[in-house]
Design a protein around this motif. Structure first.
Motif, short mmCIF file in Angstrom:
data_model
loop_
_atom_site.label_atom_id
_atom_site.label_comp_id
_atom_site.label_asym_id
_atom_site.label_seq_id
_atom_site.Cartn_x
_atom_site.Cartn_y
_atom_site.Cartn_z
N ASP A 144 -12.21 45.80 28.76
CA ASP A 144 -11.98 46.21 30.15
C ASP A 144 -12.28 47.70 30.20
OD1 ASP A 144 -10.16 44.87 32.67
OD2 ASP A 144 -10.42 47.04 32.71
N ARG A 145 -12.81 48.17 31.34
CA ARG A 145 -13.14 49.59 31.40
C ARG A 145 -11.94 50.46 31.70
NH1 ARG A 145 -17.97 51.67 35.01
NH2 ARG A 145 -16.22 51.91 36.41
N LYS A 155 -5.05 35.60 36.69
CA LYS A 155 -5.50 34.21 36.77
C LYS A 155 -4.46 33.18 36.33
CE LYS A 155 -9.40 34.64 38.66
NZ LYS A 155 -8.98 35.93 39.21
N GLY A 159 -5.17 41.71 33.19
CA GLY A 159 -3.87 41.28 32.68
C GLY A 159 -3.96 40.22 31.59
N ASP A 205 -18.38 49.48 29.69
CA ASP A 205 -18.89 48.79 30.87
C ASP A 205 -19.24 47.34 30.45
OD1 ASP A 205 -20.15 48.74 33.61
OD2 ASP A 205 -21.87 48.22 32.37
N PHE A 206 -19.12 46.41 31.39
CA PHE A 206 -19.26 44.99 31.04
C PHE A 206 -20.60 44.64 30.39
CE2 PHE A 206 -20.71 45.37 35.45
CZ PHE A 206 -21.88 44.63 35.47
N TRP A 237 -1.21 41.93 37.41
CA TRP A 237 -2.52 42.56 37.61
C TRP A 237 -3.21 41.93 38.80
CZ3 TRP A 237 -3.40 46.80 35.02
CH2 TRP A 237 -4.68 47.33 34.94
N ASP A 295 -14.56 37.71 34.95
CA ASP A 295 -13.67 37.76 36.11
C ASP A 295 -13.67 39.18 36.65
OD1 ASP A 295 -11.84 36.93 38.01
OD2 ASP A 295 -10.13 37.40 36.75
N PHE A 330 -13.93 41.47 31.39
CA PHE A 330 -13.06 42.06 32.43
C PHE A 330 -11.66 41.49 32.22
CE2 PHE A 330 -17.29 41.42 34.43
CZ PHE A 330 -17.57 42.67 34.98
C1 LIG Z 1 -10.23 40.74 38.64
S1 LIG Z 1 -9.69 41.90 37.43
C2 LIG Z 1 -9.52 40.83 36.06
C3 LIG Z 1 -8.26 40.03 36.19
C4 LIG Z 1 -7.91 39.26 34.93
N1 LIG Z 1 -8.76 38.10 34.78
C5 LIG Z 1 -6.44 38.84 34.92
O1 LIG Z 1 -6.13 37.65 34.74
O2 LIG Z 1 -5.59 39.71 35.11
C6 LIG Z 1 -11.12 42.86 37.09
C7 LIG Z 1 -11.06 43.86 35.93
O3 LIG Z 1 -12.35 44.47 35.78
C8 LIG Z 1 -12.18 45.80 35.26
N2 LIG Z 1 -13.43 46.52 35.52
C9 LIG Z 1 -13.85 47.11 36.68
N3 LIG Z 1 -15.10 47.60 36.54
C10 LIG Z 1 -15.50 47.31 35.26
C11 LIG Z 1 -16.71 47.51 34.51
N4 LIG Z 1 -17.77 48.13 35.06
N5 LIG Z 1 -16.77 47.04 33.24
C12 LIG Z 1 -15.70 46.42 32.67
N6 LIG Z 1 -14.53 46.21 33.33
C13 LIG Z 1 -14.43 46.63 34.61
C14 LIG Z 1 -10.96 46.30 36.00
O4 LIG Z 1 -10.32 47.34 35.28
C15 LIG Z 1 -10.09 45.02 36.13
O5 LIG Z 1 -9.12 44.96 35.11
#
Ligand SMILES: C[S@@+](CC[C@H](N)C(=O)[O-])C[C@H]1O[C@@H](n2cnc3c(N)ncnc32)[C@H](O)[C@@H]1O
Length: 279
Positions: free
Chosen positions: A57-58, A16, A41, A173-174, A12, A190, A38
């Motif tokens: 996660d969205r 991290k 992965g 949404d977050f 993903w 994240d 968020f």
């Molecule tokens: C940087 S990635 C997270 C990576 C994760 N920490 C990993 O280890 O794989 C950001 C995530 O935020 C999600 N996302 C994007 N906009 C969002 C929202 N408004 N609310 C919740 N999740 C969201 C994306 O689908 C994505 O999976």
């Protein structure tokens, strides 16, 4: 806590795994409930396996994948085996990508959709998850023709963890995903990162991406959670906007290799871990 570390199922963007020790070392020693709005992965979630967690996660197919692993792990494994057993090349990759997009468009979120997501993640360019404006997954084929797409023992161990611990899965949404946070809980944010340059960053995990207004909303939420007595940690790129949005909180600089960038010279972004608590 689960015995032994679990591994992410998917590659993903922004995963991290490399920073896991650092993240684990920066977490509070004790907390009530773990929130990861968020999860992507899930490198942190699966590395830490907290006993009480609210995971969000969205990305809807992604949260279906985790729900299917929890509820029908053998069905997912069986379907991934079938996909792995069939001859694979450019034509079959694009046919399966089409099938996956049709299922997502029809919201047919089942074990097959989860298996397709796993298989495509192993056969698409760089393990990237990117959608267009209509929400259709559009990453090209990586030319891989064989091999196993999943480590079955890891999938079963994740299923055990999700079934036997107090873990809730949501696709919100977050801000909404944090509605239940109270004093003593720990939240790890994240989000998609603030771009380091107009071309260097990637935020299209979901339709609409993640805008500067979303970053402001996130910073306002961070402050609200701080005020109610939650412990909050956030990772992002080390750029002036992030420093100004989180001015007054602790910031630790980390060196991270950006896996998702095609150009090796752009893989050396500095990241920052912001916390509202001390060591
Ligand atoms: C940087 S990635 C997270 C990576 C994760 N920490 C990993 O280890 O794989 C950001 C995530 O935020 C999600 N996302 C994007 N906009 C969002 C929202 N408004 N609310 C919740 N999740 C969201 C994306 O689908 C994505 O999976």
């Amino acid at each position: 806590m689960q015995k032994g570390k679990l591994s992410p199922v998917l590659k993903w963007a922004g995963g991290k795994t490399q920073l896991l020790d650092h993240i684990a070392g920066t977490m509070p020693a004790a907390y009530r409930r773990y929130y990861e709005p968020f999860v992507g992965g899930g490198a942190a979630l699966f590395g830490l396996t907290p006993a009480r967690a609210s995971v969000n996660d969205r990305n809807e197919p992604l949260m279906n994948l985790y729900a299917q692993i929890r509820d029908s792990v053998e069905g997912v494994i069986e379907r991934v085996r079938e996909l792995d057993a069939a001859p694979c090349g450019k034509t079959s990759y694009y046919a399966l990508r089409e099938r996956y997009n049709e299922k997502v468009a029809a919201r047919a979120f089942d074990a097959e959709c989860a298996a397709l997501m796993i298989w495509i993640n192993k056969h698409c360019y760089n393990g990237l998850y990117r959608v267009n404006r209509k929400g259709r997954f559009n990453v090209p084929y990586n030319n891989r023709t064989g091999g196993k797409s999943v480590q079955e023992s890891n999938l079963r161990a994740i299923s055990d963890y999700l079934r036997t611990s107090d873990v809730t899965l949501t696709c919100l949404d977050f801000e909404e995903a944090c509605a239940g946070v109270s004093a003593g809980d720990f939240v790890y944010f994240d989000s998609p990162y603030v771009p380091e340059s107009p071309t260097a960053s990637f935020t299209d995990y979901t339709t609409g991406g993640f805008s500067p207004a979303d970053h402001e909303r996130l910073a306002a939420l961070f402050r609200r959670l701080d005020r109610i007595g939650a412990k909050v940690m956030l990772s992002n790129s080390d750029v002036p906007l992030v420093r100004s949005l989180y001015a007054g909180y602790r910031a630790q600089v980390l060196d991270a290799r950006r896996q998702i960038n095609r150009d090796a010279r752009k893989r050396t972004g500095r990241e920052v871990l912001i916390t509202n608590y001390g060591p």
